[in-house]
Design an enzyme around this catalytic site. Structure first.
Site, short mmCIF file in Angstrom:
data_model
loop_
_atom_site.label_atom_id
_atom_site.label_comp_id
_atom_site.label_asym_id
_atom_site.label_seq_id
_atom_site.Cartn_x
_atom_site.Cartn_y
_atom_site.Cartn_z
N LEU A 1 80.36 15.48 -2.44
CA LEU A 1 81.49 16.39 -2.30
C LEU A 1 81.70 16.78 -0.85
O LEU A 1 80.72 16.94 -0.09
CB LEU A 1 81.25 17.65 -3.13
N GLY B 1 77.16 14.22 -4.94
CA GLY B 1 78.33 13.75 -5.67
C GLY B 1 78.49 12.22 -5.62
O GLY B 1 79.07 11.62 -6.52
N ASN C 1 70.56 15.86 -4.62
CA ASN C 1 69.77 16.68 -3.70
C ASN C 1 70.28 18.11 -3.57
O ASN C 1 69.97 18.81 -2.61
CB ASN C 1 69.75 16.02 -2.31
N GLU C 2 71.08 18.55 -4.56
CA GLU C 2 71.74 19.86 -4.44
C GLU C 2 70.79 21.00 -4.12
O GLU C 2 71.07 21.84 -3.26
CB GLU C 2 72.52 20.19 -5.73
C1 LIG Z 1 77.81 26.45 -5.47
C2 LIG Z 1 78.54 25.20 -5.59
C3 LIG Z 1 77.84 24.22 -6.48
C4 LIG Z 1 78.53 22.93 -6.43
C5 LIG Z 1 77.81 21.92 -7.21
C6 LIG Z 1 77.25 20.86 -6.34
C7 LIG Z 1 77.74 19.55 -6.62
C8 LIG Z 1 77.73 18.55 -5.75
C9 LIG Z 1 77.21 18.76 -4.41
C10 LIG Z 1 77.61 17.81 -3.33
O1 LIG Z 1 77.99 16.70 -3.45
S1 LIG Z 1 77.49 18.63 -1.84
C11 LIG Z 1 77.48 17.36 -0.63
C12 LIG Z 1 76.08 16.92 -0.46
N1 LIG Z 1 76.04 15.86 0.46
C13 LIG Z 1 75.01 15.67 1.27
O2 LIG Z 1 74.05 16.40 1.27
C14 LIG Z 1 75.15 14.53 2.22
C15 LIG Z 1 75.09 14.99 3.62
N2 LIG Z 1 75.29 13.87 4.50
C16 LIG Z 1 74.32 12.98 4.82
O3 LIG Z 1 73.22 13.02 4.34
C17 LIG Z 1 74.68 11.96 5.85
O4 LIG Z 1 75.86 12.36 6.46
C18 LIG Z 1 74.87 10.53 5.28
C19 LIG Z 1 75.85 10.48 4.11
C20 LIG Z 1 73.53 9.98 4.83
C21 LIG Z 1 75.43 9.62 6.41
O5 LIG Z 1 74.60 9.73 7.54
P1 LIG Z 1 75.14 9.24 8.96
O6 LIG Z 1 74.02 9.42 9.91
O7 LIG Z 1 75.74 7.89 8.82
O8 LIG Z 1 76.36 10.21 9.28
P2 LIG Z 1 76.29 11.72 9.85
O9 LIG Z 1 76.20 11.70 11.33
O10 LIG Z 1 75.27 12.51 9.12
O11 LIG Z 1 77.72 12.27 9.37
C22 LIG Z 1 78.91 11.77 9.96
C23 LIG Z 1 79.97 12.83 9.83
O12 LIG Z 1 80.25 13.05 8.46
C24 LIG Z 1 80.12 14.45 8.16
N3 LIG Z 1 79.65 14.62 6.77
C25 LIG Z 1 78.50 14.17 6.24
N4 LIG Z 1 78.42 14.50 4.94
C26 LIG Z 1 79.54 15.19 4.64
C27 LIG Z 1 80.03 15.81 3.45
N5 LIG Z 1 79.35 15.80 2.25
N6 LIG Z 1 81.22 16.41 3.48
C28 LIG Z 1 81.93 16.46 4.65
N7 LIG Z 1 81.52 15.90 5.82
C29 LIG Z 1 80.34 15.27 5.81
C30 LIG Z 1 79.11 14.94 9.18
O13 LIG Z 1 79.22 16.32 9.32
C31 LIG Z 1 79.52 14.18 10.41
O14 LIG Z 1 80.67 14.80 10.93
P3 LIG Z 1 80.84 14.96 12.52
O15 LIG Z 1 79.68 15.77 12.99
O16 LIG Z 1 80.83 13.55 13.07
O17 LIG Z 1 82.16 15.65 12.67
#
Ligand SMILES: CCCCCC/C=C\CC(=O)SCCNC(=O)CCNC(=O)[C@H](O)C(C)(C)COP(=O)(O)OP(=O)(O)OC[C@H]1O[C@@H](n2cnc3c(N)ncnc32)[C@H](O)[C@@H]1OP(=O)(O)O
Length: 287
Positions: free
Chosen positions: A109, A154, A178-179
């Site tokens: 998400l 997600g 990993n929430e």
């Molecule tokens: C109370 C509410 C309950 C809700 C229920 C919960 C349900 C679902 C939960 C979710 O899905 S929450 C999202 C969880 N996601 C993560 O924890 C993933 C986090 N991201 C990563 O681990 C890494 O980004 C990656 C996917 C492994 C990729 O790694 P990489 O080294 O290739 O890239 P990064 O440098 O880390 O990131 C690049 C860029 O993308 C932005 N970003 C990363 N993840 C997200 C995201 N989920 N949403 C929006 N943006 C994201 C990150 O901030 C970087 O941005 P910039 O710094 O370049 O601007």
């Protein structure tokens, strides 16, 4: 199938079966030839590209929303529209989902959708998340996730919403719900889907500790079904799909329907969906 799931609440199990019986030879709903022709065009929207091969009946949906295919409201809306189009297209029997990005399948998400937004916007966002899952998990098509990069939270839900998962054999790619590591809790229907995939104990450990599994570890617990080298992920998905499509659609669909009815909590029921929506909207609002 999503409609069938929803209607299971209204009609009970025999109603579900009678609904299935109105399906066509392949088990797909009949649509007018004119509509079907229109749907055969391949489509590209900004965040998603779909190629349907009418000779095999297999569509490949590529997520192409840099940097990490995060599931924003816009992304989810596009995803659902594309899925709906394929679902309506009689010529499409199988769907492969993959990513055009290197290293990432989907980061889950979009965290920006859960920060400082109004309750109305949060509600709209969560409805789209529910819709994505209902459409994917309840699809009439055989669905395969070709996971060519990391797939946390997600992104993992999207993968386990498919019938089969093939992941690139790279220990640097991880997948899992990993929430709790983020201080949030996976909703009950994430949990149900994980339990159906890896079993109760593995799901419990996985959810409580918010574990992210490397590709080899994901295979060990059954979170993915197969590992392949990076350059073979799509071809393996195509080969695997032909095995799935060798099964008559109606048999696979009824089997899946029975499985879903007996193994999942009733998100398809309106009241459960609204309750889930309410809890999440409030949680997101107070993050
Ligand atoms: C109370 C509410 C309950 C809700 C229920 C919960 C349900 C679902 C939960 C979710 O899905 S929450 C999202 C969880 N996601 C993560 O924890 C993933 C986090 N991201 C990563 O681990 C890494 O980004 C990656 C996917 C492994 C990729 O790694 P990489 O080294 O290739 O890239 P990064 O440098 O880390 O990131 C690049 C860029 O993308 C932005 N970003 C990363 N993840 C997200 C995201 N989920 N949403 C929006 N943006 C994201 C990150 O901030 C970087 O941005 P910039 O710094 O370049 O601007």
């Amino acid at each position: 199938m999503a409609n069938v799931l929803r209607n299971s609440a209204k009609f009970g199990f025999s109603g579900v079966l009678s609904q299935l019986s109105i399906h066509s030879r392949h088990g797909r709903e009949c649509v007018s030839p004119c509509f079907s022709l229109q749907q055969r065009n391949n489509s590209t929207s900004p965040k998603i590209k779909v190629d349907l091969d009418s000779s095999t009946g297999v569509a490949v949906l590529r997520m192409q929303s840099p940097p990490v295919n995060s599931l924003s409201l816009d992304f989810l809306t596009e995803f659902c529209i594309n899925l709906e189009k394929l679902e309506m297209d009689r010529s499409c029997r199988g769907l492969i989902i993959t990513s055009t990005l290197s290293k990432v399948f989907s980061a889950g998400l979009d965290i920006m959708e859960m920060y400082g937004k109004s309750p109305e916007r949060c509600g709209e966002f969560w409805k789209a998340v529910q819709e994505m899952w209902l459409k994917l998990y309840g699809s009439n098509m055989a669905t395969i996730a070709a996971i060519n990069g990391s797939s946390p939270a997600g992104g993992c839900l999207m993968s386990i919403g498919c019938d089969y998962r093939i992941m690139v054999d790279n220990p640097r790619y991880s997948i899992g719900l990993n929430e709790t590591q983020l201080g949030i809790v996976a909703p009950f229907w994430f949990k149900d889907t994980l339990v159906n995939t890896v079993g109760n104990r593995a799901a419990e450990l996985s959810l409580e500790l918010g574990l992210l599994y490397s590709a080899p570890d994901a295979l060990k617990i059954g979170l993915v079904d197969q590992l392949v080298p990076e350059d073979q992920v799509l071809s393996t998905a195509q080969d695997t799909m032909s095995k799935w499509l060798a099964i008559p659609d109606h048999a696979r669909q009824i089997d899946q329907c029975v499985y879903i009815i007996y193994n999942t909590s009733p998100l398809p029921l309106d009241h459960a969906r609204q309750m889930d929506q309410c809890v999440i909207s409030v949680c997101i609002y107070y993050i």
